[in-house]
Structure formats: C-alpha cells, structure tokens
Design a protein around this motif. Structure first.
Motif, PDB file in Angstrom:
ATOM      1  N   SER A  27     -40.442 -83.556  31.491  1.00 19.15           N
ATOM      2  CA  SER A  27     -40.903 -84.914  31.778  1.00 19.15           C
ATOM      3  C   SER A  27     -41.553 -84.874  33.154  1.00 19.15           C
ATOM      4  N   ALA A  28     -42.888 -84.902  33.171  1.00 24.23           N
ATOM      5  CA  ALA A  28     -43.602 -84.735  34.442  1.00 24.23           C
ATOM      6  C   ALA A  28     -43.417 -85.939  35.354  1.00 24.23           C
ATOM      7  N   GLY A  29     -43.307 -87.135  34.764  1.00 20.73           N
ATOM      8  CA  GLY A  29     -43.003 -88.335  35.533  1.00 20.73           C
ATOM      9  C   GLY A  29     -43.895 -88.517  36.755  1.00 20.73           C
ATOM     10  N   SER A  30     -43.257 -88.711  37.917  1.00 21.39           N
ATOM     11  CA  SER A  30     -43.984 -88.990  39.156  1.00 21.39           C
ATOM     12  C   SER A  30     -44.744 -87.778  39.679  1.00 21.39           C
ATOM     13  N   GLY A  31     -44.527 -86.598  39.072  1.00 20.73           N
ATOM     14  CA  GLY A  31     -45.315 -85.423  39.440  1.00 20.73           C
ATOM     15  C   GLY A  31     -44.500 -84.154  39.563  1.00 20.73           C
ATOM     16  N   ILE A  32     -44.962 -83.090  38.921  1.00 22.29           N
ATOM     17  CA  ILE A  32     -44.345 -81.765  39.036  1.00 22.29           C
ATOM     18  C   ILE A  32     -45.459 -80.722  39.097  1.00 22.29           C
ATOM     19  N   ALA A  33     -45.084 -79.547  39.562  1.00 18.59           N
ATOM     20  CA  ALA A  33     -45.954 -78.379  39.457  1.00 18.59           C
ATOM     21  C   ALA A  33     -45.177 -77.315  38.704  1.00 18.59           C
ATOM     22  N   HIS A  34     -45.862 -76.555  37.856  1.00 19.83           N
ATOM     23  CA  HIS A  34     -45.186 -75.461  37.143  1.00 19.83           C
ATOM     24  C   HIS A  34     -46.188 -74.362  36.834  1.00 19.83           C
ATOM     25  N   SER A  35     -45.637 -73.212  36.463  1.00 24.62           N
ATOM     26  CA  SER A  35     -46.451 -72.079  36.032  1.00 24.62           C
ATOM     27  C   SER A  35     -45.881 -71.551  34.737  1.00 24.62           C
ATOM     28  N   GLU A  36     -46.733 -70.928  33.931  1.00 28.15           N
ATOM     29  CA  GLU A  36     -46.331 -70.357  32.647  1.00 28.15           C
ATOM     30  C   GLU A  36     -47.007 -69.004  32.499  1.00 28.15           C
ATOM     31  N   PHE A  37     -46.202 -67.977  32.255  1.00 31.15           N
ATOM     32  CA  PHE A  37     -46.730 -66.627  32.120  1.00 31.15           C
ATOM     33  C   PHE A  37     -46.134 -65.945  30.900  1.00 31.15           C
ATOM     34  N   ASN A  38     -46.937 -65.084  30.298  1.00 37.15           N
ATOM     35  CA  ASN A  38     -46.414 -64.213  29.258  1.00 37.15           C
ATOM     36  C   ASN A  38     -45.376 -63.298  29.893  1.00 37.15           C
ATOM     37  N   ALA A  39     -44.152 -63.336  29.372  1.00 37.04           N
ATOM     38  CA  ALA A  39     -43.068 -62.550  29.962  1.00 37.04           C
ATOM     39  C   ALA A  39     -43.140 -61.077  29.590  1.00 37.04           C
ATOM     40  N   SER A  40     -44.029 -60.713  28.658  1.00 35.27           N
ATOM     41  CA  SER A  40     -44.143 -59.327  28.212  1.00 35.27           C
ATOM     42  C   SER A  40     -45.346 -58.645  28.862  1.00 35.27           C
ATOM     43  N   LYS A  41     -45.191 -57.371  29.163  1.00 33.73           N
ATOM     44  CA  LYS A  41     -46.299 -56.571  29.693  1.00 33.73           C
ATOM     45  C   LYS A  41     -47.065 -55.861  28.582  1.00 33.73           C
ATOM     46  N   THR A  42     -46.591 -56.014  27.327  1.00 35.19           N
ATOM     47  CA  THR A  42     -47.210 -55.278  26.218  1.00 35.19           C
ATOM     48  C   THR A  42     -47.670 -56.159  25.064  1.00 35.19           C
ATOM     49  N   ASP A  43     -47.001 -57.283  24.842  1.00 31.87           N
ATOM     50  CA  ASP A  43     -47.277 -58.102  23.669  1.00 31.87           C
ATOM     51  C   ASP A  43     -47.790 -59.485  24.069  1.00 31.87           C
ATOM     52  N   SER A  44     -48.604 -60.078  23.220  1.00 32.66           N
ATOM     53  CA  SER A  44     -49.100 -61.431  23.477  1.00 32.66           C
ATOM     54  C   SER A  44     -48.002 -62.450  23.159  1.00 32.66           C
ATOM     55  N   VAL A  45     -48.190 -63.654  23.649  1.00 32.44           N
ATOM     56  CA  VAL A  45     -47.300 -64.764  23.327  1.00 32.44           C
ATOM     57  C   VAL A  45     -48.131 -65.849  22.648  1.00 32.44           C
ATOM     58  N   HIS A  46     -47.543 -66.450  21.621  1.00 34.48           N
ATOM     59  CA  HIS A  46     -48.219 -67.446  20.791  1.00 34.48           C
ATOM     60  C   HIS A  46     -47.342 -68.684  20.762  1.00 34.48           C
ATOM     61  N   PHE A  47     -47.890 -69.818  21.189  1.00 33.90           N
ATOM     62  CA  PHE A  47     -47.071 -71.019  21.267  1.00 33.90           C
ATOM     63  C   PHE A  47     -47.916 -72.266  21.084  1.00 33.90           C
ATOM     64  N   LEU A  48     -47.228 -73.361  20.780  1.00 31.55           N
ATOM     65  CA  LEU A  48     -47.836 -74.682  20.732  1.00 31.55           C
ATOM     66  C   LEU A  48     -47.385 -75.460  21.949  1.00 31.55           C
ATOM     67  N   GLN A  49     -48.341 -76.069  22.642  1.00 33.09           N
ATOM     68  CA  GLN A  49     -47.977 -76.991  23.712  1.00 33.09           C
ATOM     69  C   GLN A  49     -48.413 -78.386  23.314  1.00 33.09           C
ATOM     70  N   ILE A  50     -47.455 -79.309  23.431  1.00 38.31           N
ATOM     71  CA  ILE A  50     -47.590 -80.671  22.928  1.00 38.31           C
ATOM     72  C   ILE A  50     -47.413 -81.633  24.090  1.00 38.31           C
ATOM     73  N   TRP A  51     -48.303 -82.600  24.186  1.00 36.93           N
ATOM     74  CA  TRP A  51     -48.171 -83.653  25.206  1.00 36.93           C
ATOM     75  C   TRP A  51     -47.990 -84.985  24.496  1.00 36.93           C
ATOM     76  N   ILE A  52     -47.008 -85.748  24.939  1.00 38.10           N
ATOM     77  CA  ILE A  52     -46.732 -87.077  24.419  1.00 38.10           C
ATOM     78  C   ILE A  52     -46.714 -88.055  25.586  1.00 38.10           C
ATOM     79  N   LEU A  53     -47.400 -89.176  25.440  1.00 33.69           N
ATOM     80  CA  LEU A  53     -47.408 -90.190  26.490  1.00 33.69           C
ATOM     81  C   LEU A  53     -46.022 -90.814  26.601  1.00 33.69           C
ATOM     82  N   PRO A  54     -45.459 -90.924  27.809  1.00 34.41           N
ATOM     83  CA  PRO A  54     -44.128 -91.515  27.961  1.00 34.41           C
ATOM     84  C   PRO A  54     -44.181 -93.028  27.842  1.00 34.41           C
ATOM     85  N   ASN A  55     -43.009 -93.628  27.596  1.00 39.32           N
ATOM     86  CA  ASN A  55     -42.954 -95.088  27.489  1.00 39.32           C
ATOM     87  C   ASN A  55     -42.890 -95.771  28.851  1.00 39.32           C
ATOM     88  N   THR A  56     -42.682 -94.991  29.924  1.00 43.84           N
ATOM     89  CA  THR A  56     -42.617 -95.536  31.277  1.00 43.84           C
ATOM     90  C   THR A  56     -43.298 -94.568  32.234  1.00 43.84           C
TER      91      THR A  56
END
Length: 233
Positions: free
Chosen positions: A94-123
């Motif tokens: 919940s990013a809310g008033s503001g966050i910073a983050h990083s995302e990295f593939n944790a593997s040095k050999t294999d790719s990572v495949h994922f879905l990232q979903i954003w939903i508008l909050p109610n507040t």
C-alpha cells in the motif's frame, strides 16, 4: 456481456533486460479504450532477465500486488522490508502517502516472470503498509482461492479497496462456477494456458471484462491452466 482483451493487442515494451506487456495504458503506451477497469488500473506481465531489475523508484496512493509465475523476485523498500518472493507468494504494497522500493531478479542464471497489478485505493494518503503471504498449489488446485480482499477474510491479504482477487490452477476439464451480483463486474486474467468462460475460449495473456453476467462457468481446456479472477465493485 463478455469483452476479450487479446494478449497480442496489449501494449509492449522491451528494454532488453525487461520484456513487459501492458493490459491497460501504462508508461508510454496509451489506449483511451483501456485506461483500466473499475478500480483495476494496471496488469503488467513482466519478464526480467537474470541479475537485472528495477532500481529504487517511488509510488503513492496505489495498492500494488505482485504475483510470481516463475523464478524469484527480490524486493526492498523504504519501510525496511526486504524479501524474495516466489511462485505461490502474493505481495501487497500500500503505497499510500509515498514509498520507494526496488525489485530485482534474485537469480543470476534464470529469468523471473510475474504479474504486477495496481488497484486504486479507497482512501488517499494512507500510511504505507506491506504484506505478503504464501498460497500452496493445493489451495489453488481445482478451485478459486481468495488471495486478496478488502476485508482480509479467509486468511487473504487485505487491500484498501472493495475488490476480491482469486487465483486458481486447473487441469483440463476442471469446471468452476462463479456467481456475481448485478452491481459488480469481473475481470479474468489468463496467466497460463487456456480456459473457456461461458463458452468463449481465451488463452494465456488474454484478459476478459465480464459485466451483467450473473452466472459464469469456467472450464479449463488444458492442464496447468492458471487464472486470476477480480470481483470488482
């Protein structure tokens, strides 16, 4: 009414280290007909090469859900959280008033495949918050497992919006029936393989907007079919 958003019609960005497909308008990709669906704002299907990733960047006033399909994704944020999420894990920021983050593939050999979903909050302006949970294959096999909801029921992740998010992994011939109230809509995202929904066949990467269909029958047409189903106010 069922409206199919074909996989090949999605926005596409390839930066070498990142191959990303956008169901809805995102970044430099803009389609006035696909700005989102209800409170569902983003579904990006991302593949990140080994050892690569997104450096620190900011978000605010968004519920960000990450669902890993293959590989491992390392996360760090300004709230002090650090973890590696893998298939079966569901992460919510919940990013809310503001966050910073990083995302990295944790593997040095294999790719990572994922879905990232954003939903508008109610507040807006909520205090930033983080949650992740693991859901086993057995919990999703042949059934719709609630993985995120507005009230956190059934040990699901709590999100700040009136949305129920289900995940299922199906074998060929598995059938699921889902009834929805007339004042709500559904979005079905096919993560792998193919299903039919009320007789219409959809395949990996396809999205389906479902409105004014109180009864919905999903039948897997191949083994290892994986879907996400959003029940939206």
């Amino acid at each position: 009414m069922i409206t199919v958003r074909p996989s090949q019609a999605r926005g596409h960005a390839n930066f070498g280290w990142l191959d990303s497909k956008h169901t809805f308008s995102f970044g430099s990709y803009y389609d006035p007909n696909y700005l989102g669906f209800g409170n569902l704002r983003v579904i990006n299907e991302d593949r990140v090469k080994a050892g690569q990733g997104f450096g620190p960047h900011g978000h605010r006033d968004m519920e960000i859900i990450t669902y890993v399909l293959d590989g491992a994704l390392e996360h760090r944020d300004s709230m002090g959280h650090g973890s590696v999420i893998c298939p079966g894990d569901v992460q919510r920021i919940s990013a809310g008033s503001g966050i910073a983050h990083s995302e990295f593939n944790a593997s040095k050999t294999d790719s990572v495949h994922f879905l990232q979903i954003w939903i508008l909050p109610n507040t807006k302006g909520l205090e930033p918050n983080y949650e992740e949970k693991h859901f086993t294959l057995a919990q999703k096999q042949g059934q719709l497992r609630l993985v995120a909801s507005g009230d956190g029921r059934n040990d699901s992740i709590k999100i700040h919006q009136d949305v129920d998010l289900y995940a299922a992994v199906l074998k060929e011939g598995d059938r699921l029936n889902y009834a929805v109230n007339s004042n709500r809509s559904l979005w079905l995202q096919v993560a792998r393989r193919s299903v039919t929904i009320n007789g219409k066949t959809v395949n990996s990467g396809d999205g389906i907007a479902i409105t004014q269909e109180p009864k919905n029958a999903l039948i897997a047409t191949s083994n290892d079919t994986e879907i996400l189903l959003f029940d939206l106010a």
